[in-house]
Design an enzyme around this catalytic site. Structure first.
Site, short mmCIF file in Angstrom:
data_model
loop_
_atom_site.label_atom_id
_atom_site.label_comp_id
_atom_site.label_asym_id
_atom_site.label_seq_id
_atom_site.Cartn_x
_atom_site.Cartn_y
_atom_site.Cartn_z
CG HIS B 113 -2.13 0.79 1.16
ND1 HIS B 113 -2.88 1.29 0.68
CD2 HIS B 113 -2.30 2.30 2.19
CE1 HIS B 113 -4.09 2.41 0.93
NE2 HIS B 113 -3.13 3.40 1.75
CG HIS B 164 -3.35 -0.42 -3.27
ND1 HIS B 164 -2.83 -1.10 -1.93
CD2 HIS B 164 -2.06 -1.31 -3.91
CE1 HIS B 164 -2.71 -2.43 -2.37
NE2 HIS B 164 -2.49 -2.32 -3.47
CG PHE B 312 -5.68 26.53 -11.73
CD1 PHE B 312 -7.48 25.94 -10.82
CD2 PHE B 312 -5.01 27.11 -10.81
CE1 PHE B 312 -7.38 25.78 -9.85
CE2 PHE B 312 -5.95 27.64 -9.43
CZ PHE B 312 -6.14 26.26 -8.97
CD GLN B 323 -1.07 31.52 -20.65
OE1 GLN B 323 -1.50 30.38 -19.39
NE2 GLN B 323 -0.07 30.93 -20.26
O1 LIG Z 1 -5.57 34.90 -15.46
P1 LIG Z 1 -5.56 34.65 -14.32
O2 LIG Z 1 -7.06 34.51 -13.46
O3 LIG Z 1 -4.55 35.16 -12.66
O4 LIG Z 1 -5.54 33.18 -13.91
C1 LIG Z 1 -6.10 32.08 -14.00
O5 LIG Z 1 -6.85 32.09 -15.77
C2 LIG Z 1 -5.91 31.95 -16.90
C3 LIG Z 1 -6.86 31.83 -18.35
O6 LIG Z 1 -7.82 31.09 -18.35
C4 LIG Z 1 -5.56 30.40 -16.51
O7 LIG Z 1 -4.31 30.71 -17.87
C5 LIG Z 1 -4.63 30.68 -15.30
O8 LIG Z 1 -4.41 29.22 -15.31
C6 LIG Z 1 -6.03 31.25 -14.16
O9 LIG Z 1 -5.17 31.11 -12.85
#
Ligand SMILES: O=P(O)(O)O[C@H]1O[C@H](CO)[C@@H](O)[C@H](O)[C@H]1O
Ligand SMILES: O=P(O)(O)O[C@H]1O[C@H](CO)[C@@H](O)[C@H](O)[C@H]1O
Lengths: 347, 347
Positions: B113, B164, B312, B323
């Protein structure tokens, strides 16, 4: 959609992208022992001295926001695209890169830090739409700006680092992948039928009603048949418009009305400030004609079961293609059963 | 890649999918005030009585795992695809759906595990590879199974609900979107050059060295030029093989060796159990010939700046296209500077 296919694993075709999505309606009973998210916080303060988007505050760049009363827009202090980018084309064997110009902006929806779209007045949402329209036309009118992407990341879970009500606009020289995909499908249908693909789809949806969420004189909101995210939705204008620059005054208001209604339903679903990314898909601003295009606004919300359990688009989804558990019809039904009054304003 | 384009916003072309990715090298200095994740936990116990994957334990379905000592596989108790799915084709106006058959399996990498791939012995990773091979050939050999997706979701942040060490295999009738995209590009190149696109790319990468992470006699690991995720990587066999079923014994071992080396680097980067989704892309099992294909394994890890701050893929990325902030070369350099010894085993 009262058919047997709705209860068994199946794939649905996205008429706008030509891609398929896997639906596993029997899988909703799966227990969840994995990661949970923090629930979307309700903000109380109308003004936050530490917020870089509140009126009168100074931003990271050193610039100070005016004491704005209406939607306010400025160039992103951490723009991912820059207007003064030299033109370079790099090719070496199988490597290919090219420099990219652009302008990135932030749009504050309201001076009031505590608001979000569903809590704003309809007339104030109308002003946001007018601002989007103005920016689309202005940015799109510039040399070397061939596409304008308007979007909002709402909620920390969607990578939004500031809860002040705001969205973004990234405009650039190249026409991005998602737009290119849709252009192909719009065009194919147009050449065959001389009608709008999305317009015809909307007519069919309004007739069946299976996936319709809201409707007014100029717009409808629905869960698309091929929705990927659990409560993905789409706002479609009834008139065959290629971009938001063509909206008339009545349509702007109708757009605001339906935007408010949809986002209230979203907040009411799990009684939380419902996270999502939303975006408007419309024609490139490269000066060409795109009579086939029909602009629309989509919402990709990650939550699946509750305010704290999201759908993970990971392994299979990243390597093969999107997969969902509840059907589009179930999602529409759940949203339609909810009150039209925001849960914070109920009694 | 010592060129000016590397310091300005640019787009890179993915030769395998035909899609572009936006790179913003100047943007890494952006401060992060948004969401942070829980850091990947180090497990201590070799056996967890409440884990439904540990040997001897009873699962949700009521089935009991044998006292397995080697990689162990079983049909997923919450399979998103089922083998007994009736054939239904649903078409109504612009709506199109079709039922989908499939078999979903879970692969436990080890009875222990507390382990993960980077902490397993090379010879035990070899057994996992042999199990993938066996499953690919067996599932792929079945009627109605035309594609076999092998993948791993590692870490809670990647939707993995059980720590696991395990991966999954979803096999199905339809060939999924991501495979179809790559098939087109492999084929185009093959028809023009009668050589493997990925093989030629690998030769070019090995020559420049700019993005190479690891190399042995039979495999190389690199950050692809068009990487989307910050530390995305790819393991490519030097021999032009269409699927893992064709690996010989020496290649199985070499694959295990490079898999261990890469995942150790990953763990060492932020001194955490590094989350990712990984997956193997190979030819459909529909009985057709795909001489152009070259199998490969990719890793999509979400972390960007630290064990708790991820990239994100939201608004712009969902509506326009991917991006990234750091370049592929910067990512390769960072990984190459790290020790080859797992941080838990250092002195
Ligand atoms: O521009 P922000 O709000 O800092 O960033 C957010 O939106 C962008 C556009 O979708 C993304 O590239 C980033 O990863 C996200 O954290
Ligand atoms: O099957 P699991 O591990 O419960 O689930 C995980 O992997 C699946 C395949 O990528 C995804 O569909 C789920 O969203 C994710 O939580």
């Amino acid at each position: 959609m009262n058919t047997r296919i709705n209860n068994i694993p199946h794939r649905r075709y996205n008429i706008l992208t030509g891609e398929w999505i896997l639906v596993s309606p029997h899988r909703t009973k799966r227990p969840w022992q994995g990661k949970t998210e923090e629930s979307g916080k309700i903000k109380k303060e109308k003004y936050d001295p530490s917020c870089y988007l509140c009126p009168g505050n100074t931003r990271a760049s050193g610039d100070t926001n005016p004491n704005y009363k209406e939607p306010y827009t400025f160039v992103n202090d951490f723009s991912s695209l820059l207007p003064e980018t030299p033109r370079i084309d790099y090719k070496k064997g199988l490597l290919h890169a090219e420099s990219e110009k652009g302008i990135c902006k932030v749009v504050c929806f309201s001076p009031d830090h505590s608001l979000t779209l569903p809590l704003m007045k309809e007339e104030d949402i109308t002003k946001v739409i007018q601002m989007w329209k103005k920016e689309y036309l202005e940015l799109g009118g510039k040399q070397d700006i061939n596409y304008v992407q308007i979007f909002e990341n709402k909620g920390a879970i969607m990578g939004c680092s500031n809860p002040h009500p705001h969205g973004q606009i990234w405009s650039q020289s190249a026409v991005p992948t998602e737009i290119l995909k849709k252009s192909i499908k719009f065009k194919e249908y147009w050449e065959e039928n001389k009608r709008s693909l999305l317009g015809d789809y909307l007519v069919q949806e309004l007739k069946s009603g299976d996936r319709i969420l809201e409707e007014n004189e100029h717009f409808a909101a629905l869960i698309p048949f091929w929705a990927v995210w659990p409560f993905e939705a789409m706002i479609i204008p009834k008139r065959h418009l290629q971009h938001i620059g063509k909206l008339n005054e009545l349509e702007e208001k109708a757009f605001a009305e339906i935007l408010k209604k949809l986002t209230i339903k979203y907040d009411n679903l799990f009684e939380t400030s419902f996270p999502y990314s939303s975006g408007i898909h419309q024609i490139p601003t490269d000066g060409k004609e795109y009579p086939e295009w029909h602009f629309h606004m989509s919402f990709y919300p990650p939550l699946l079961r509750s305010a704290t359990v999201k759908k993970f688009m990971v392994g299979y989804e990243m390597f093969a293609g999107p997969q969902r558990d509840i059907t589009a019809e179930q999602a529409a039904q759940k949203l339609n059963e909810l009150s039209e009054v925001h849960y914070l304003n109920q009694n």
